[in-house]
Design a protein around this motif. Structure first.
Motif, PDB file in Angstrom:
ATOM      1  N   GLU A   1      38.491  37.883  46.525  1.00  0.00           N
ATOM      2  CA  GLU A   1      38.482  39.636  46.428  1.00  0.00           C
ATOM      3  C   GLU A   1      39.919  40.190  46.712  1.00  0.00           C
ATOM      4  OE1 GLU A   1      36.535  41.833  45.097  1.00  0.00           O
ATOM      5  OE2 GLU A   1      34.956  40.129  44.534  1.00  0.00           O
TER       6      GLU A   1
ATOM      7  N   TRP B   1      34.675  47.938  36.409  1.00  0.00           N
ATOM      8  CA  TRP B   1      35.418  46.847  37.044  1.00  0.00           C
ATOM      9  C   TRP B   1      36.785  47.097  36.597  1.00  0.00           C
ATOM     10  CZ3 TRP B   1      37.638  41.299  35.667  1.00  0.00           C
ATOM     11  CH2 TRP B   1      37.972  40.796  36.813  1.00  0.00           C
TER      12      TRP B   1
ATOM     13  N   GLU C   1      38.125  38.740  54.633  1.00  0.00           N
ATOM     14  CA  GLU C   1      37.849  37.488  54.070  1.00  0.00           C
ATOM     15  C   GLU C   1      38.230  36.380  54.804  1.00  0.00           C
ATOM     16  OE1 GLU C   1      37.532  37.087  49.229  1.00  0.00           O
ATOM     17  OE2 GLU C   1      39.708  38.081  49.873  1.00  0.00           O
TER      18      GLU C   1
ATOM     19  N   ASN D   1      35.050  36.095  43.377  1.00  0.00           N
ATOM     20  CA  ASN D   1      36.559  36.094  43.107  1.00  0.00           C
ATOM     21  C   ASN D   1      37.080  35.637  44.636  1.00  0.00           C
ATOM     22  OD1 ASN D   1      36.544  37.417  40.456  1.00  0.00           O
ATOM     23  ND2 ASN D   1      35.220  38.847  41.534  1.00  0.00           N
TER      24      ASN D   1
ATOM     25  N   GLY E   1      28.814  36.767  46.637  1.00  0.00           N
ATOM     26  CA  GLY E   1      29.848  37.520  46.526  1.00  0.00           C
ATOM     27  C   GLY E   1      30.222  38.037  48.144  1.00  0.00           C
TER      28      GLY E   1
ATOM     29  N   TRP F   1      42.697  42.859  44.113  1.00  0.00           N
ATOM     30  CA  TRP F   1      43.329  43.979  44.594  1.00  0.00           C
ATOM     31  C   TRP F   1      44.757  43.857  44.618  1.00  0.00           C
ATOM     32  CZ3 TRP F   1      40.346  48.227  44.163  1.00  0.00           C
ATOM     33  CH2 TRP F   1      39.115  48.032  44.324  1.00  0.00           C
TER      34      TRP F   1
END
Length: 413
Positions: A157, A250, A188, A155, A131, A161
């Motif tokens: 990420e 989460w 990322e 994911n 991750g 969001w």
């Protein structure tokens, strides 16, 4: 302070030496992230490879004592306690920087020092980052080791969001979540080609990575489960019954279950949904107790045995409105032969056939119709569950997934 458990066992000749880094302790394996990490380690060890695990522990102040996981006897394990609490002053000051605080909070010089020393003391073939939250240590890994670095994207990420922001009506929350999404996306994308390979759970995530400009090896490897652990006992299942199982720390899980309760609480208590509804999982807020209705709605919180809980109920709901990647709880639910009603986002990455091995519902009307049918038609519900189990046996057996992961490792070494 670090706690070291150097208990690795001898392995076969030509075995790979693999270091796995996690941003949370994967023991006990009572959530999606710990289950994925735990099954990965089990698969690698079963295939005769040498595994070390270094974990950031952010649950320093918990009083709960868990039984020692037997997996620890087969690996070298170190955990390091950190405090990820963000003060109000730090929160406000972060608004005026370009850094994603939700990632930065996992970086500490002490953990980096521990990691670098471990890399100097040991020779690894592979370092696997589980991750984005352990990615801040990438530069230190590169300086201290010649191992190939694999990034496993649980994911994408920033998409998590961004989807959360899209669901918010409050202007400030929407603005702030979009701000986080932009910062995480920048982070990322800057990292994208700095690894030696990327493993993703879904074809959708691979497509996204390629569209962002990924030029390094990319491999789709679904979530693998140890099927011997999943033993459905239909005779012990309450029919009909609805249930939700997931950790509410989460945000997509919390958002989804709040949406579901807002839309269907009255129908379950006083309407045509003649069924009991159970909510279980970690970090359920105290205010959820207000939703309890004797004989109708049960807020159970964390359960001692998640699989026993799943086995005892018949219809699983996964009302995810945001998030990404592949959901472990759906894979586990399918392995337990459950009839599952999920949004398309919740079922992302699973090669399902709608109406055959899962039921897809993307709005309140579709959810209502799906629940009503499953509640009234036991044979249909059980058939969907049986088909779900067959799908998991064919595509998510941990042994097959591990073989794919090992092939990917060897392709980048």
């Amino acid at each position: 302070m670090p706690r070291l458990i150097p208990l690795a066992k001898p392995v076969i000749n030509n075995a790979l030496r693999i270091l796995i880094l996690t941003h949370r302790v994967p023991f006990p394996q009572n959530g999606g992230y710990p289950i994925v990490v735990g099954n990965t380690i089990k698969g690698l060890v079963t295939h005769g490879h040498q595994v070390s695990l270094i974990s950031i522990n952010v649950k320093k102040h918990t009083d709960k004592i868990s039984e020692r996981d037997e997996l620890l006897n087969k690996i070298a394990y170190t955990e390091y306690d950190i405090d990820t609490h963000v003060s109000a002053v730090e929160f406000v000051s972060n608004l005026f920087t370009k850094n994603p605080y939700n990632i930065d909070k996992y970086y500490t010089a002490g953990f980096e020092k521990l990691l670098v020393q471990n890399l100097k003391d040991n020779t690894y073939d592979i370092v696997q980052l589980e991750g984005l939250f352990v990615a801040p240590y990438l530069s230190a890994i590169r300086k201290a080791s010649r191992a190939k670095v694999i990034y496993r994207a649980h994911n994408i990420e920033h998409q998590v969001w961004r989807r959360l922001a899209q669901q918010k009506g409050d202007p400030f929350k929407k603005w702030y979540l979009n701000l986080l999404a932009r910062r995480v996306k920048t982070y990322e994308l800057e990292l994208l080609n700095k690894f030696d390979g990327i493993a993703v759970f879904t074809a959708q995530d691979k497509t996204s990575m390629l569209s962002f400009g990924a030029k390094i090896p990319l491999q789709v490897l679904p979530i693998g489960v140890d099927l011997t652990r999943y033993c459905p006992e239909p005779d012990k299942t309450e029919y009909p019954s609805l249930f939700f199982l997931g950790s509410l720390d989460w945000l997509p899980n919390r958002e989804g279950i709040e949406w579901f309760i807002e839309n269907f609480h009255k129908e379950i208590v006083d309407g045509d949904l003649k069924v009991k509804f159970y909510v279980a999982g970690n970090s359920i807020p105290e205010e959820f107790d207000e939703y309890e209705v004797p004989g109708k709605v049960f807020i159970q919180g964390e359960v001692d045995d998640a699989l026993e809980f799943v086995n005892s109920k018949s219809i699983m709901i996964v009302p995810l409105l945001s998030g990404g990647g592949m959901r472990v709880k759906i894979v586990e639910g399918m392995a337990m032969q459950k009839c599952i009603i999920s949004t398309t986002i919740g079922a992302e990455g699973i090669n399902f056939t709608d109406g055959k091995d899962i039921i897809i519902a993307n709005n309140a009307d579709e959810f209502y119709k799906a629940m009503l049918r499953c509640i009234r038609d036991e044979e249909y519900s059980r058939t969907v569950g049986k088909n779900a189990r067959l799908l998991i046996e064919q595509q998510h057996d941990v042994n097959k997934v591990t073989e794919g992961l090992l092939a990917f490792y060897r392709s980048v070494i």
